[in-house]
Enzyme design. Sequence first.
Site, PDB file in Angstrom:
ATOM      1  N   ASN A  11      -7.170   1.757   9.900  1.00 24.85           N
ATOM      2  CA  ASN A  11      -5.833   1.867  10.474  1.00 24.85           C
ATOM      3  C   ASN A  11      -5.985   1.694  11.973  1.00 24.85           C
ATOM      4  O   ASN A  11      -6.694   2.472  12.627  1.00 24.85           O
ATOM      5  CB  ASN A  11      -5.203   3.226  10.180  1.00 24.85           C
ATOM      6  CG  ASN A  11      -4.749   3.339   8.732  1.00 24.85           C
ATOM      7  OD1 ASN A  11      -4.819   2.369   7.972  1.00 24.85           O
ATOM      8  ND2 ASN A  11      -4.286   4.514   8.354  1.00 24.85           N
ATOM      9  N   HIS A  28      -2.813  11.033   1.202  1.00 27.88           N
ATOM     10  CA  HIS A  28      -2.267  10.787   2.545  1.00 27.88           C
ATOM     11  C   HIS A  28      -1.618  12.095   3.034  1.00 27.88           C
ATOM     12  O   HIS A  28      -0.406  12.195   3.172  1.00 27.88           O
ATOM     13  CB  HIS A  28      -1.275   9.621   2.513  1.00 27.88           C
ATOM     14  CG  HIS A  28      -0.982   9.009   3.852  1.00 27.88           C
ATOM     15  ND1 HIS A  28      -1.116   7.651   4.107  1.00 27.88           N
ATOM     16  CD2 HIS A  28      -0.560   9.552   5.015  1.00 27.88           C
ATOM     17  CE1 HIS A  28      -0.776   7.396   5.365  1.00 27.88           C
ATOM     18  NE2 HIS A  28      -0.423   8.537   5.945  1.00 27.88           N
ATOM     19  N   TYR A  65      -4.050   0.978  15.697  1.00 28.55           N
ATOM     20  CA  TYR A  65      -2.779   0.943  16.431  1.00 28.55           C
ATOM     21  C   TYR A  65      -2.917   0.576  17.897  1.00 28.55           C
ATOM     22  O   TYR A  65      -2.086  -0.118  18.453  1.00 28.55           O
ATOM     23  CB  TYR A  65      -2.078   2.310  16.345  1.00 28.55           C
ATOM     24  CG  TYR A  65      -1.452   2.573  14.994  1.00 28.55           C
ATOM     25  CD1 TYR A  65      -2.208   3.088  13.947  1.00 28.55           C
ATOM     26  CD2 TYR A  65      -0.114   2.282  14.755  1.00 28.55           C
ATOM     27  CE1 TYR A  65      -1.640   3.312  12.694  1.00 28.55           C
ATOM     28  CE2 TYR A  65       0.463   2.510  13.511  1.00 28.55           C
ATOM     29  CZ  TYR A  65      -0.302   3.017  12.491  1.00 28.55           C
ATOM     30  OH  TYR A  65       0.257   3.230  11.263  1.00 28.55           O
ATOM     31  N   ARG A  72       0.850  -1.184   0.000  1.00 28.18           N
ATOM     32  CA  ARG A  72       0.000   0.000   0.000  1.00 28.18           C
ATOM     33  C   ARG A  72       0.890   1.239   0.000  1.00 28.18           C
ATOM     34  O   ARG A  72       1.723   1.409   0.894  1.00 28.18           O
ATOM     35  CB  ARG A  72      -0.888  -0.006   1.250  1.00 28.18           C
ATOM     36  CG  ARG A  72      -1.660   1.285   1.421  1.00 28.18           C
ATOM     37  CD  ARG A  72      -2.617   1.252   2.627  1.00 28.18           C
ATOM     38  NE  ARG A  72      -3.292   2.525   2.724  1.00 28.18           N
ATOM     39  CZ  ARG A  72      -3.228   3.356   3.767  1.00 28.18           C
ATOM     40  NH1 ARG A  72      -2.547   3.029   4.846  1.00 28.18           N
ATOM     41  NH2 ARG A  72      -3.843   4.511   3.735  1.00 28.18           N
ATOM     42  N   GLU A  87      -7.249   8.355   6.713  1.00 29.23           N
ATOM     43  CA  GLU A  87      -7.486   8.920   8.040  1.00 29.23           C
ATOM     44  C   GLU A  87      -8.071  10.329   8.058  1.00 29.23           C
ATOM     45  O   GLU A  87      -7.385  11.306   8.398  1.00 29.23           O
ATOM     46  CB  GLU A  87      -6.191   8.899   8.864  1.00 29.23           C
ATOM     47  CG  GLU A  87      -5.690   7.500   9.138  1.00 29.23           C
ATOM     48  CD  GLU A  87      -4.523   7.469  10.115  1.00 29.23           C
ATOM     49  OE1 GLU A  87      -3.924   8.522  10.387  1.00 29.23           O
ATOM     50  OE2 GLU A  87      -4.220   6.378  10.622  1.00 29.23           O
ATOM     51  N   GLU A 104      -3.299  -0.237   8.063  1.00 25.55           N
ATOM     52  CA  GLU A 104      -2.092   0.071   8.834  1.00 25.55           C
ATOM     53  C   GLU A 104      -2.198  -0.544  10.218  1.00 25.55           C
ATOM     54  O   GLU A 104      -3.284  -0.580  10.813  1.00 25.55           O
ATOM     55  CB  GLU A 104      -1.898   1.588   9.041  1.00 25.55           C
ATOM     56  CG  GLU A 104      -1.420   2.340   7.838  1.00 25.55           C
ATOM     57  CD  GLU A 104      -1.256   3.829   8.117  1.00 25.55           C
ATOM     58  OE1 GLU A 104      -0.913   4.215   9.266  1.00 25.55           O
ATOM     59  OE2 GLU A 104      -1.475   4.610   7.187  1.00 25.55           O
TER      60      GLU A 104
HETATM   61  C1  GBH Z   1      -0.806   6.727  11.059  1.00 30.16           C
HETATM   62  O1  GBH Z   1      -1.724   7.432  11.847  1.00 30.16           O
HETATM   63  C2  GBH Z   1      -0.515   7.486   9.788  1.00 30.16           C
HETATM   64  O2  GBH Z   1      -1.402   7.106   8.760  1.00 30.16           O
HETATM   65  C3  GBH Z   1       0.909   7.325   9.319  1.00 30.16           C
HETATM   66  O3  GBH Z   1       1.183   8.252   8.328  1.00 30.16           O
HETATM   67  C4  GBH Z   1       1.840   7.455  10.495  1.00 30.16           C
HETATM   68  O4  GBH Z   1       3.187   7.406  10.136  1.00 30.16           O
HETATM   69  C5  GBH Z   1       1.525   6.332  11.460  1.00 30.16           C
HETATM   70  O5  GBH Z   1       0.226   6.502  11.916  1.00 30.16           O
HETATM   71  C6  GBH Z   1       2.395   6.311  12.704  1.00 30.16           C
HETATM   72  O6  GBH Z   1       2.138   7.412  13.505  1.00 30.16           O
HETATM   73  O7  GBH Z   1       1.323  13.270  18.483  1.00 30.16           O
HETATM   74  O8  GBH Z   1       0.120  12.722  20.478  1.00 30.16           O
HETATM   75  O9  GBH Z   1      -0.735  14.393  18.963  1.00 30.16           O
HETATM   76  C7  GBH Z   1      -2.102   6.792  13.052  1.00 30.16           C
HETATM   77  C8  GBH Z   1      -2.924   7.704  13.930  1.00 30.16           C
HETATM   78  C9  GBH Z   1      -2.956   9.774  15.035  1.00 30.16           C
HETATM   79  C10 GBH Z   1      -1.205   8.273  15.461  1.00 30.16           C
HETATM   80  C11 GBH Z   1      -2.145  10.889  15.612  1.00 30.16           C
HETATM   81  C12 GBH Z   1      -0.388   9.389  16.055  1.00 30.16           C
HETATM   82  C13 GBH Z   1      -0.393  11.509  17.094  1.00 30.16           C
HETATM   83  C14 GBH Z   1      -0.943  11.954  18.375  1.00 30.16           C
HETATM   84  N1  GBH Z   1      -2.118   8.765  14.476  1.00 30.16           N
HETATM   85  N2  GBH Z   1      -1.238  10.408  16.608  1.00 30.16           N
HETATM   86  S1  GBH Z   1       0.012  13.188  19.122  1.00 30.16           S
END
Ligand code: GBH
Length: 491
Positions: free
Chosen positions: A316, A129, A318, A84, A174, A386
Site C-alpha cells: 500500500n 483489515h 501513498y 480487492r 498493513e 492501495e
Molecule cells: C490505508 O492506510 C488503509 O489501508 C485504508 O483503510 C485507509 O482508508 C487508507 O489508507 C486511507 O487513509 O492520522 O496522521 O495519525 C494507509 C496508511 C497510515 C495512512 C495512517 C493514514 C494516519 C496518520 N495510513 N495514516 S495520522
Amino acid sequence: CHAATVKHERRFPDDFIFGCATAAYQIEGAWNEDGKGENIWDYMTHNNPTVIVDQSNGDVAADSYHNVERDVEMMRELGLDAYRFSLSWSRILPTGFANEVNQAGINYYNNLINEMLKYNIQPLVTLYHWDLPQRLQELGGFANPLIADWFEDYARVVFENFGDRVKLWITFNEPREICYEGYGSNTKAPILNATGVGTYLCAKHLVIAHAKAYYLYNNEFKASQGGECGITISVNWFGPLTDSEEDEFAAELRRQAEWGLYAEPIFSAEGGFPKELAARVAEKSAQQGYPWSRMPEFTEEEKNFVRGASDFFGVNHYTGLLISATEHMQQHPVPSLLDDIGVGSYVPPEWLQSASPWLTLSPNSIYNALTHLARKYNNPVFYITENGWSNTPSTGLQDDDRISYYRASFESMLNTLEAGVNLKGYMTWSLMDNFEWLLGYTELFGLYEVDFNSPERTRTPRKSAFVYKEMLRTRTIDYSYEPQSLVMTID
Ligand code: GBH
C-alpha cells in the site's frame, strides 16, 4: 526514415491487473445484522464515540452489505480487472472462534464473489483489515501469541468456503497500522497506546499468524485451489533529506521502523527483525532499565517458519517523507518506536497537498519504494494493493487533484516496470467514499462519491472515475483526455 517522428507511448502490459480496493468495516454497514458479531471498531465507536472526529461510525457506512449489485456495476463501469475487498472476521465467526460459522455472512461474500465472476472481475481478498472480533481483543488481541492459532482457524473457514473461486489472498492489511497505530499509539482501535512495547509484541505475533495462514494454504489448499497467498504492508518512501551518510542511515532506520519490522522477517534471506533497529531498541531498553529488550526475539524455529512465507509482496503506497538525522525533530513519548529511532522528517511545501495532512504527492515515490524493495528482497512479485488521494466532502465530483495524483502514480509505475521490477497489478483506494477510521466521513478517497445522507447511499462517479476508466482501457496515460460529461456507461 521517420524514426524521429515516431511517438513512443509507454504502456502497461496487457496482463497487468488494474482494480480498486475497499475494506469491510469502511463500506459494509449492517454492523449487527444477520448474526454478525461485534468487532473492535463497533465497540470503540459505540463506547467511545468522541475518538472519531465527526463522532460517526461504520454502522451503515456505504451500506455495501445491501448493495452488491450496484457495487459490481461500478466495477463494470470502470472496466476493472480485479476488485480487492476484505472479509469481516466477526461476520463469518461471530464469537471470533471457529465454533460457530455464520451462514448469512458466508452467503453475503458468496453473492459478491459470484456477481464479480459473472463479469470476469477477479477477487483479491484480504482476511483482516483491522476489524478484530471484540472478544479476541478482550483476550489480548495481537499482544497474545495465541492470535496466530485463532487467525489460522479463521483462515481455514475462509479458504474452505471461498477458495474454489478466490485465487489471490492477502492475510493482513498493513501490520504497521495494526501494531503501531493500534497498540503502540492511539490512532487505530484498540487505541491501546502501549508505546514502545505494544508495537513490537504485536509485530512478532502478527508475522507468525501470517505465516500460519500461509502454510495452511500452502499445505492444505494450494494443490487443489491453485491460488497465491501474500501480505500487504504499507510502504511509503522514506528518503534522506541530504546525501550525507547520517541522513541515509536515519532514513534506513525509519524504513526499518515503518515497514522493515514486518517485511524483514518474511521477505529477507536471513529472517528476523531488522538488525539496526533491533540493536537500537535493545540499547535504549537497557538504558531505560528494562531487564529485556522491548523488542522480543524470534527463536530460530520461528525465524525459519516466517522467512519466505509469502507468494507475493502487497504494497500500500501513498506518499513519501524526507528523513534527517539532525533536522526537523519532533517530540515523542518515551519509550516509543519513534523515540527509539530518533530521526526527523520533512515534507517540502511544494508537494501537492491532499485533504489529509499526512498525504502529499511525493515525486516518483512508487519507483523509489519498489526499486528499493526489489533490490533488498530479490525482486518478489509485487502488487500495489492501495494507492489513493483524499478530498473533503465539499470537493464534490470535480476532483482534479486526484486525477493529477493518479497520473503521477501511473508515470511512476511505468518507471518501475522499466526498471525490471516484478510489479503485476495496481488497486486504487478507493472504489467509493467510505468511513475513514478516526477521520470519520471528513476525508474521502472514492472514485465514486457516496451520498451518506441518502438512505440508498447513492453512488455517483467523480471526474477521476472517468479518467481512471480511460487509463485502464488504453493501458496508458493520455494527459489530454477530458471526459465530455459525467454520465457513466458500461462499455
Ligand atoms: C490505508 O492506510 C488503509 O489501508 C485504508 O483503510 C485507509 O482508508 C487508507 O489508507 C486511507 O487513509 O492520522 O496522521 O495519525 C494507509 C496508511 C497510515 C495512512 C495512517 C493514514 C494516519 C496518520 N495510513 N495514516 S495520522
